[in-house]
Design a protein around this motif. Structure first.
Motif, short mmCIF file in Angstrom:
data_model
loop_
_atom_site.label_atom_id
_atom_site.label_comp_id
_atom_site.label_asym_id
_atom_site.label_seq_id
_atom_site.Cartn_x
_atom_site.Cartn_y
_atom_site.Cartn_z
N VAL A 72 0.82 -1.20 0.00
CA VAL A 72 0.00 0.00 0.00
C VAL A 72 0.86 1.26 0.00
CG1 VAL A 72 -1.74 1.26 1.36
CG2 VAL A 72 -1.85 -1.22 1.17
N LYS A 73 2.10 1.14 0.50
CA LYS A 73 2.98 2.31 0.62
C LYS A 73 3.94 2.48 -0.56
CE LYS A 73 2.34 3.55 5.17
NZ LYS A 73 2.94 3.31 6.43
N VAL A 74 3.89 1.55 -1.53
CA VAL A 74 4.81 1.63 -2.67
C VAL A 74 4.03 1.52 -3.97
CG1 VAL A 74 6.83 0.62 -3.79
CG2 VAL A 74 6.61 0.50 -1.30
N GLY A 75 4.08 2.59 -4.77
CA GLY A 75 3.41 2.56 -6.07
C GLY A 75 4.15 1.65 -7.05
N LYS A 76 5.45 1.85 -7.13
CA LYS A 76 6.30 1.07 -8.04
C LYS A 76 7.70 1.05 -7.46
CE LYS A 76 8.03 3.18 -11.69
NZ LYS A 76 8.16 3.84 -13.01
N ALA A 77 8.38 -0.07 -7.60
CA ALA A 77 9.77 -0.17 -7.16
C ALA A 77 10.69 -0.18 -8.38
CB ALA A 77 9.98 -1.44 -6.34
N VAL A 78 11.84 0.47 -8.23
CA VAL A 78 12.88 0.48 -9.25
C VAL A 78 14.15 -0.06 -8.59
CG1 VAL A 78 14.21 1.87 -10.86
CG2 VAL A 78 11.82 2.46 -10.40
N VAL A 79 14.71 -1.11 -9.17
CA VAL A 79 15.83 -1.82 -8.55
C VAL A 79 17.16 -1.39 -9.16
CG1 VAL A 79 16.80 -4.11 -8.06
CG2 VAL A 79 14.31 -3.79 -8.11
N PHE A 80 18.16 -1.21 -8.27
CA PHE A 80 19.53 -0.94 -8.73
C PHE A 80 20.49 -1.76 -7.89
CE2 PHE A 80 18.65 2.22 -5.49
CZ PHE A 80 19.83 2.33 -4.77
N SER A 81 21.68 -2.01 -8.44
CA SER A 81 22.64 -2.86 -7.74
C SER A 81 24.06 -2.59 -8.22
CB SER A 81 22.29 -4.33 -8.01
OG SER A 81 23.25 -5.19 -7.44
N THR A 82 25.00 -2.92 -7.33
CA THR A 82 26.41 -2.99 -7.70
C THR A 82 26.91 -4.32 -7.19
OG1 THR A 82 27.24 -2.04 -5.63
CG2 THR A 82 26.71 -0.49 -7.40
N SER A 83 27.87 -4.89 -7.86
CA SER A 83 28.53 -6.09 -7.35
C SER A 83 29.73 -6.39 -8.22
CB SER A 83 27.58 -7.29 -7.34
OG SER A 83 27.40 -7.79 -8.65
N TRP A 84 30.58 -7.26 -7.73
CA TRP A 84 31.72 -7.66 -8.56
C TRP A 84 31.50 -9.06 -9.10
CZ3 TRP A 84 34.67 -11.82 -6.86
CH2 TRP A 84 34.48 -12.18 -5.52
N ILE A 85 30.41 -9.71 -8.71
CA ILE A 85 30.17 -11.08 -9.17
C ILE A 85 29.19 -11.09 -10.35
CG2 ILE A 85 29.38 -13.39 -8.55
CD1 ILE A 85 29.99 -12.69 -5.64
N SER A 86 27.95 -10.71 -10.07
CA SER A 86 26.92 -10.80 -11.10
C SER A 86 25.75 -9.89 -10.75
CB SER A 86 26.39 -12.24 -11.20
OG SER A 86 25.55 -12.53 -10.10
N ARG A 87 24.77 -9.87 -11.66
CA ARG A 87 23.57 -9.06 -11.47
C ARG A 87 22.50 -9.83 -10.69
NH1 ARG A 87 22.58 -5.21 -15.98
NH2 ARG A 87 24.55 -5.01 -17.06
N HIS A 88 22.83 -10.98 -10.15
CA HIS A 88 21.84 -11.84 -9.51
C HIS A 88 21.08 -11.12 -8.38
CE1 HIS A 88 19.81 -15.49 -8.46
NE2 HIS A 88 20.34 -15.53 -7.25
N SER A 89 21.71 -10.16 -7.73
CA SER A 89 21.02 -9.43 -6.65
C SER A 89 19.76 -8.75 -7.16
CB SER A 89 21.96 -8.40 -6.02
OG SER A 89 22.51 -7.57 -7.02
N ILE A 90 19.78 -8.28 -8.41
CA ILE A 90 18.60 -7.64 -8.99
C ILE A 90 17.44 -8.63 -9.02
CG2 ILE A 90 17.64 -6.76 -11.16
CD1 ILE A 90 20.32 -5.24 -11.53
N ASP A 91 17.71 -9.86 -9.43
CA ASP A 91 16.65 -10.89 -9.47
C ASP A 91 16.13 -11.19 -8.07
OD1 ASP A 91 17.15 -11.12 -12.21
OD2 ASP A 91 18.62 -12.71 -11.91
N LEU A 92 17.02 -11.25 -7.08
CA LEU A 92 16.61 -11.55 -5.71
C LEU A 92 15.77 -10.41 -5.12
CD1 LEU A 92 19.92 -13.11 -4.31
CD2 LEU A 92 17.84 -14.32 -5.02
N ILE A 93 16.16 -9.18 -5.39
CA ILE A 93 15.39 -8.03 -4.90
C ILE A 93 14.02 -8.02 -5.58
CG2 ILE A 93 15.25 -5.50 -4.80
CD1 ILE A 93 18.37 -5.52 -4.61
N ARG A 94 14.01 -8.21 -6.90
CA ARG A 94 12.75 -8.23 -7.67
C ARG A 94 11.81 -9.31 -7.11
NH1 ARG A 94 11.34 -6.56 -12.51
NH2 ARG A 94 13.47 -6.21 -13.22
#
Length: 135
Positions: A72-94
């Motif tokens: 109810v408190k979030v209209g839309k989320a936009v994900v960002f990330s940094t890492s030295w391994i992979s972008r997998h954190s984006i998938d986990l946050i999503r």
């Protein structure tokens, strides 16, 4: 006028740099999710949320924060990330956001390692673009 919020968790400081570039472009503060003021007391039309991968998972502070969000408190989320391994954190946050039934923008922002000045500008441009889109 749309309200925006920027939340992140960063151990190395890289994600914090990106969060601060996004927040500065939007005229808001970037708040680490382990701070009491990270709680969303008002609705954010757009929540920029970022983190990185630690031992192939999200840090517990970020996991707990994602788990505490109210759709109810979030209209839309936009994900960002940094890492030295992979972008997998984006998938986990999503995935964590989708489990809370929070809409997530298709477009994300990622920097490998420490962001350079050009990437900081790209983060700011991305923030402005994503804060005005309604997808």
């Amino acid at each position: 006028m749309m309200s925006t919020a920027v939340r992140y968790y960063s151990r190395s400081g890289n994600t914090k740099l990106v969060a601060e570039a996004i927040a500065k472009a939007l005229g808001v503060s970037a708040v680490s999710v382990d701070r009491p003021e990270a709680a969303l007391n008002e609705k954010a039309d757009v929540l920029f949320i970022g983190g990185a991968l630690y031992a192939y998972g999200l840090d517990r502070h970020l996991k707990e924060y994602l788990g505490s969000l109210d759709k109810v408190k979030v209209g839309k989320a936009v994900v960002f990330s940094t890492s030295w391994i992979s972008r997998h954190s984006i998938d986990l946050i999503r995935k964590a956001l989708e489990e809370k039934e929070i809409p997530v923008a298709g477009e994300t922002f990622y920097v490998k390692n420490r962001p350079n000045p050009e990437q900081m500008q790209e983060a700011a441009d991305f923030a402005l673009k994503m804060s005005q889109r309604h997808d």
